[in-house]
Design an enzyme around this catalytic site. Structure first.
Site: not given
Length: 337
Positions: A47-48, A188
């Site tokens: 997600s990052h 997410d």
């Protein structure tokens, strides 16, 4: 054909920097952003990781970031270091304030870095680890867009408002956690939307305030805090300390500035650094912490970030895993010669 590519970090770095340069960022900003997303991908924080390049390019295309911004350290005396990001992306602003923050913490024991007017998309743990690498404990707070309903409400009012903390551990990985005060991180939620998969229960509500596991319904409604009123109180604290206190926007103001276009949030950030050697005896503090960590792990419990550190080791050995479809999506952002 495997759905994953295992790539050398230099290959990923070259692609990310090329895309960012072509879309208007200078070398310093492109390099700082690439360092952050590459670290996320290396640690299997999907997600990052480099997925965030898509967010950065979208934010640029929407005109929601100042491409000419050059972060400036406004103050670096005393215990408070202030950096003006001037509407630019946050990673370079943090890098500009890092060494003054560390020096101030060593001098005073406790120091604060205030980053104002930054566009923020990244995880906080890379910043925390930069400080634990320097032997300091650290705490970071930042608002986001108002996507989250407070406990007992149903209207988007609070940000996902992450809190991150780190403690240095000589000779091994630091103790680090980085958690959203929402029940699920926004990144997410976006990954669930992209995959067409259901959210876990109790993550959000639809526009009528009814519980939903549909990512699109929750994006139209509101996310929820973790732990009900406890997460809501912590999220509100982040708004106050990393928004109102430092003279920057709340998540409500960031969302209003976005105007529904879907750019990365714009707000401020507060990072505190602590030097155990100034508060007391460093060796004693480290030894006591190690006894605590041993007591936790001795009963089979896992320290936070251990999965991330294990992924880091795998990446060093086998290359960084990148979903093939995501790599192709980022490659498609390369502009024609």
């Amino acid at each position: 054909m495997s759905d994953l590519l295992y790539l050398d970090p230099a290959e990923i770095e070259a692609l990310c920097k090329r895309v960012l340069h072509q879309h208007g960022l200078d070398e310093a900003h492109a390099a700082a952003i690439t360092r952050v997303v590459l670290a996320g991908q290396r640690d299997d924080c999907q997600s990052h990781g480099i997925y965030r390049i898509l967010d950065v390019v979208r934010t640029i295309s929407l005109g929601k970031v100042n491409l000419q911004a050059q972060p400036q350290v406004l103050e670096s005396t005393g215990a408070i270091v202030k950096v003006e990001a001037d509407g630019g992306f946050a990673p370079l602003a943090f890098e500009c304030g890092l060494e003054p923050l560390a020096a101030s913490a060593r001098s005073h024991g406790l120091a604060a870095l205030v980053i104002r007017h930054c566009v923020h998309f990244s995880a906080l743990w890379p910043e925390i680890e930069a400080l634990t690498d320097r032997g300091l404990a650290a705490l970071a707070l930042t608002p986001s867009h108002a996507w989250v309903a407070p406990a007992g409400g149903r209207g988007p009012t609070l940000g996902t408002n992450p809190i991150a903390f780190g403690w240095p551990r000589p000779g091994t990985d630091p103790y680090v956690f980085d958690l959203a005060t929402s029940a699920i991180a926004r990144g997410d939620l976006e990954l669930h939307r992209r995959a067409g998969s259901a959210l876990p229960a109790a993550c959000g509500v639809d526009e009528q305030g009814q519980p939903s596991t549909d990512p699109l319904a929750v994006m139209a409604g509101a996310m929820l805090t973790f732990g009900g009123h406890k997460g809501s109180a912590l999220s509100t604290m982040v708004e106050l300390l990393a928004g109102a206190l430092i003279g920057d926007w709340l998540s409500l103001e960031s969302l209003a500035f976005d105007g529904g276009q879907g750019a990365s949030p714009r707000h401020g950030e507060l990072i505190l650094a602590f030097d155990p050697a100034v508060f007391g005896d460093r060796d004693t503090a480290i030894a006591r912490a190690e006894r605590l960590f041993a007591a936790i792990e001795g009963q089979g419990a896992r320290l936070p970030s251990q999965r991330r550190f294990a992924a880091r080791a795998r990446s060093r050995e086998h290359g960084i895993a990148v979903p093939r479809a995501l790599f192709n999506e980022i490659e498609a952002l390369v502009l024609p010669a």
